[in-house]
Design an enzyme around this catalytic site. Structure first.
Site, PDB file in Angstrom:
ATOM      1  N   CYS A 291      81.628  58.017 -44.454  1.00 31.47           N
ATOM      2  CA  CYS A 291      82.964  57.534 -45.183  1.00 31.47           C
ATOM      3  C   CYS A 291      83.976  58.628 -44.874  1.00 31.47           C
ATOM      4  CB  CYS A 291      82.678  57.483 -46.674  1.00 31.47           C
ATOM      5  SG  CYS A 291      81.806  56.048 -47.162  1.00 31.47           S
TER       6      CYS A 291
ATOM      7  N   ARG B 296      83.234  58.563 -39.057  1.00 29.22           N
ATOM      8  CA  ARG B 296      82.664  58.855 -40.244  1.00 29.22           C
ATOM      9  C   ARG B 296      81.959  57.529 -40.727  1.00 29.22           C
ATOM     10  NH1 ARG B 296      83.030  63.903 -42.219  1.00 29.22           N
ATOM     11  NH2 ARG B 296      82.084  63.313 -43.914  1.00 29.22           N
TER      12      ARG B 296
ATOM     13  N   ASN C  61      83.291  59.224 -51.101  1.00 25.85           N
ATOM     14  CA  ASN C  61      82.257  59.462 -50.445  1.00 25.85           C
ATOM     15  C   ASN C  61      80.769  60.135 -50.867  1.00 25.85           C
ATOM     16  OD1 ASN C  61      80.722  60.340 -48.033  1.00 25.85           O
ATOM     17  ND2 ASN C  61      81.817  62.180 -47.399  1.00 25.85           N
TER      18      ASN C  61
ATOM     19  N   LYS D 108      69.770  59.261 -27.348  1.00 24.52           N
ATOM     20  CA  LYS D 108      71.295  58.874 -26.890  1.00 24.52           C
ATOM     21  C   LYS D 108      71.442  57.078 -26.171  1.00 24.52           C
ATOM     22  CE  LYS D 108      72.853  61.029 -27.699  1.00 24.52           C
ATOM     23  NZ  LYS D 108      73.200  62.441 -28.522  1.00 24.52           N
TER      24      LYS D 108
END
Ligand code: M6R
Length: 614
Positions: free
Chosen positions: A2, A27, A102, A491
């Site tokens: 957040c 985020r 958050n 990845k």
């Protein structure tokens, strides 16, 4: 997780909030919203939307010009599905208080029941709404917005950060932090607050980091910080940020991830130039007492998550080879609950790009409580791990925006390779000529990185086109190449959404080899090294079962090339630095396969850049 922003000043507030949210969108991107007060109306104007920030932008009327204060939020959902109702800001029933949040309010069930008993109606399924309802409830008792904000926070348990506004104080933005990042930006006749500095870079370089359990009240002309318990004012010292706003932009690349991949030669250079003076490794942030402690340590534990954990695994090989100290590596979420055996002779190294990862922070507290010496290897200046560890070494990768970590990993590897040489020098176990030749080699790594990125790009694209529709990939390596196998697979899965699994190559015969058939691409990390022969035997076993070999090997290794459908080449290099080179083709492979599959490379589904909840 957040992103939260706040503003007090005389700019048109919504564009400021949207710009801040844009920088923080990595985020979380499940929903977003803003809330503003203009000082004339008693009701707060708020607008929020499910999905990415572009959905919110599309809903905001160009005429919604509000001057005054405002708050904004971009969400990574914890409590409650990602929809408009659960999006932040949360407002009370009369729309006079608004809060963005958050973190997690652990006792929210109990608090919600208590408030509902008092007749308060909740609209969302979130824990966050508790905060705004409690604030307005406390305000109704005291008619004091600041004291009500404090009293509301005192009742909530957990780790969180809040930013709020209310009708009674139309020039003030209220801020609180506990174990979740918050940074205040100091402007001229305007002040800002955000989850991290990237949202502030366009406006100011002068920032103030709140400590745990501090709250702040911002207006256009003032910033005041208080202790939550005592209510006493806290003196603060602003920090100057070195990052520029250009660093946090795409600079002509289609994605942040690609830009960050191509920034890696410069990152390696920066780490080397910052750390090496006359063939000696030096750290600007370690004092002589800390160096003495490092000289004496009996055992090292490295604790980290995700990509940083893979950097930790590679660091184990580096430190054990050069400094001959035993190293144990753990993922933070396991370490913290493992009742770790630690004492003052242990060094616990926490590796983290953001310096805010909740599990790594918890592991840090655990290690400190048990008396170990703690060292943060951190990218973000002034982040919580950087401030709370006994010592810190910054990795100087610059702002990393893509959710998939690339240049921060390379900076961690280069830093830890130099740290292993330093420890070897400090403890007198690394011979002078060996240390000198490693440092000479370190000076060339940046050029090697550049060469790999330039020479292999087209071949990797070609390979991606051939295999992007496959459903399973396996990554294999031994020794120094094992962490690279894990990192390559991580990845790949995080941005392509395709299953990829990394194994220690020697483990194949113990089960996973059953997966091998003519459809399985197997990425074998096999540069020339003292264990390459073993890896070659593994490759033969895979070929015998018709597996498709895609390898990363040393330039001129014709034997490996003959056995590979594709071989990505790296220059010959000592094992210590090889993880910095071998991972590069794997980053590009993941990138191109993700693009070909139409994935959102910089904001892959379900993820957030900084994992600030446990
Ligand atoms: O900020 P940190 O280095 O502590 O973050 C750790 C992981 O969350 C992070 O590396 C994550 O695994 C990345 N998305 C991987 O690309």
């Amino acid at each position: 997780m957040c992103g939260i922003v706040g503003y007090a000043g005389d700019k048109d507030v919504i564009p400021v909030l949207l710009k801040g949210l844009q920088a923080l969108e990595y985020r979380g991107y499940d929903s977003s919203g803003v809330a503003c007060l203009n000082g004339k109306d008693s009701r707060i104007f708020s607008i929020k939307e499910e999905g990415k920030l572009e959905n919110l932008r599309a809903r905001i009327d160009g005429d919604s010009k509000i001057k005054g204060i405002g708050i904004g939020h971009t969400r990574w959902a914890t409590h409650g599905v990602p929809n408009q109702m659960n999006a932040h800001p949360h407002l009370d029933e009369k729309e006079q208080f608004a809060i963005v949040h958050n973190g997690i309010i652990e006792n929210y069930v109990q608090l919600r029941a208590e408030l509902e008993e008092k007749g308060i109606h909740f609209k969302s399924d979130t824990d966050s709404e508790i905060a705004v309802q409690l604030w307005q409830y406390e305000f109704a008792q005291s008619q004091d917005a600041q004291e009500a904000f404090r009293k509301a926070i005192l009742q909530m348990r957990g780790r969180f950060a809040f930013v709020g506004i209310c009708h009674d104080a139309p020039g003030h933005v209220y801020v609180f932090r506990r174990s979740n990042p918050i940074v205040i930006g100091l402007g001229k006749e305007e002040n800002f607050v955000a989850s991290d500095v990237t949202a502030l870079l366009d406006y100011t370089k002068d920032v103030v980091y709140l400590d745990d359990n501090e709250y702040a009240v911002l207006s256009a002309s003032s910033v005041e910080v208080y202790n939550l318990e005592t209510k006493e004012k806290v003196d603060f010292k602003p920090t100057k940020i070195e990052w520029s706003s250009e660093q946090a932009q795409k600079g002509g690349y289609p994605h942040f991830m690609l830009k960050e991949i191509y920034e890696q030669p410069a990152v390696v250079d920066a780490v080397f130039n910052k750390r090496v003076v006359d063939h000696m490794v030096e750290w600007d942030t370690l004092d002589s007492k800390q160096e003495e402690l490092l000289k004496q340590v009996h055992k090292i534990h490295i604790v980290s998550c995700g990509t940083a954990y893979h950097a930790g695994l590679a660091s184990k090989y580096m430190i054990e080879e050069n400094a001959r100290i035993s190293v144990e590596v753990s993922v933070s979420s396991e370490f913290r609950y493992s009742d770790p055996i630690l004492d003052k002779n242990d060094l616990v190294i926490l590796i983290s790009q953001s310096g805010e990862t909740a599990d790594t922070l918890a592991a840090l507290s655990e290690a400190k409580e048990r008396g170990a010496f703690t060292l943060g290897i951190v990218n973000v200046l002034g982040s919580t791990i950087a401030r709370e560890a006994d010592a810190v070494i910054y990795t100087h990768a610059g702002p990393e925006i893509g959710v998939a970590s690339t240049k921060a990993y390379i900076a961690q590897l280069m830093t830890m390779a130099l740290f292993s040489i330093y420890l070897g020098q400090l403890r007198g176990v690394l011979k002078e000529d060996r240390s000198k030749s490693l440092i000479d080699e370190a000076a060339e790594v940046s050029n090697d990185v550049k060469r790999v990125l330039e020479s292999q790009a087209e071949l990797i694209k070609k390979c991606s086109k051939e295999f992007y529709e496959r459903k399973d990939f396996v990554y294999l390596g031994r020794g120094y190449d094992f962490p690279t196998a894990l990192e390559g697979a991580l990845k790949f899965k995080e941005i392509t959404y395709t299953h990829a699994h990394g194994y220690a190559a020697g483990e194949m015969k113990h089960g996973p080899i059953a997966l091998v058939d003519e459809n399985l691409p197997i990425i074998c990390i096999a540069p020339q090294s003292k264990i390459q022969e073993k890896m070659m035997s593994n490759i033969e076993e895979l070929r015998a079962r018709k597996g498709i070999i895609i390898s990363v090997g040393t330039e001129g290794d014709t034997a490996l090339k003959e056995k590979s459908a594709y071989m990505f080449e790296i220059p010959a290099i000592s094992a210590l630095f090889s993880p910095i080179l071998t991972v590069l083709p794997l980053q590009l492979l993941a990138y191109h396969v993700a693009v070909l599959n139409g994935r959102d490379v910089d904001k892959p589904r379900n993820l957030a850049k900084s994992v600030t909840v446990e």
